[in-house]
Design an enzyme around this catalytic site. Structure first.
Site, PDB file in Angstrom:
ATOM      1  N   GLU A   1       0.812  -1.219   0.000  1.00  0.00           N
ATOM      2  CA  GLU A   1       0.000   0.000   0.000  1.00  0.00           C
ATOM      3  C   GLU A   1       0.848   1.273   0.000  1.00  0.00           C
ATOM      4  OE1 GLU A   1      -2.829  -0.543   3.201  1.00  0.00           O
ATOM      5  OE2 GLU A   1      -4.058  -1.869   1.947  1.00  0.00           O
TER       6      GLU A   1
ATOM      7  N   GLY B   1      -7.049 -16.082  -0.201  1.00  0.00           N
ATOM      8  CA  GLY B   1      -7.729 -14.821   0.122  1.00  0.00           C
ATOM      9  C   GLY B   1      -9.236 -15.016   0.234  1.00  0.00           C
TER      10      GLY B   1
ATOM     11  N   TYR C   1     -14.582  -7.903  -4.161  1.00  0.00           N
ATOM     12  CA  TYR C   1     -15.589  -7.629  -3.134  1.00  0.00           C
ATOM     13  C   TYR C   1     -16.965  -7.410  -3.750  1.00  0.00           C
ATOM     14  CZ  TYR C   1     -11.628  -7.023   0.046  1.00  0.00           C
ATOM     15  OH  TYR C   1     -10.493  -7.202   0.795  1.00  0.00           O
TER      16      TYR C   1
END
Length: 159
Positions: A27, A97, A131
């Protein structure tokens, strides 16, 4: 699936910390991690733990984590906040994940929570698309607001 997902244990916290650091680098904030392994042990395994963590384990190595905690929504009631979901880069695309994400959602469902919420960085289109594909709502019109420890102290001092 040659990995397993289980609740994290105190002995896993060095690996959890390493993955948190890997996520910070991804990030583009490698200096942002201020916690220590000791903080994770104290705060995750005390009489009143501050978080839970699912780990994905392959051949006795932690390859991914989903760290979450309970919070309360004035609109929805009991909720879960998914703080971090990461799979180490070399083990991505094997389903770990999704398995970790599913474990958190199953935990929330089985324990009668009304919502699971999390943040996703706006340039991580793979995560956003994933998502959305699971039925999660992406809130374009909300922003994350934070106050760090230094600014918190300044505010208290001046008010």
């Amino acid at each position: 699936m040659d990995f397993k997902v289980r609740l994290g244990e105190e002995k896993d916290m060095q690996s959890v910390f390493n993955l948190i650091t890997e996520l910070a680098i991804f990030e583009k904030e490698p200096e942002a991690v201020e916690i220590t392994v000791e903080d994770l042990i104290r705060d995750g395994f005390s009489d009143k733990p501050k978080f839970k963590v699912f780990v994905a384990e392959q051949e006795n190595n932690i390859i991914g984590i989903a760290l979450f905690y309970e919070r309360f929504s004035t609109w929805k009631g009991r909720a879960i906040h998914l703080e971090d979901l990461i799979v180490t880069k070399s083990k991505q695309k094997i389903g770990a994940g999704k398995a970790l994400y599913s474990a958190v959602l199953k935990y929330a469902h089985d324990n009668n929570f009304n919502r699971v919420a999390w943040e996703v960085i706006d340039w991580n289109s793979n995560a956003i698309d994933f998502y959305k594909s699971t039925g999660a709502t992406y809130l374009n019109d909300w922003s994350v607001v934070q106050m760090n420890k230094e600014n918190l102290a300044k505010f208290i001092q001046n008010n």
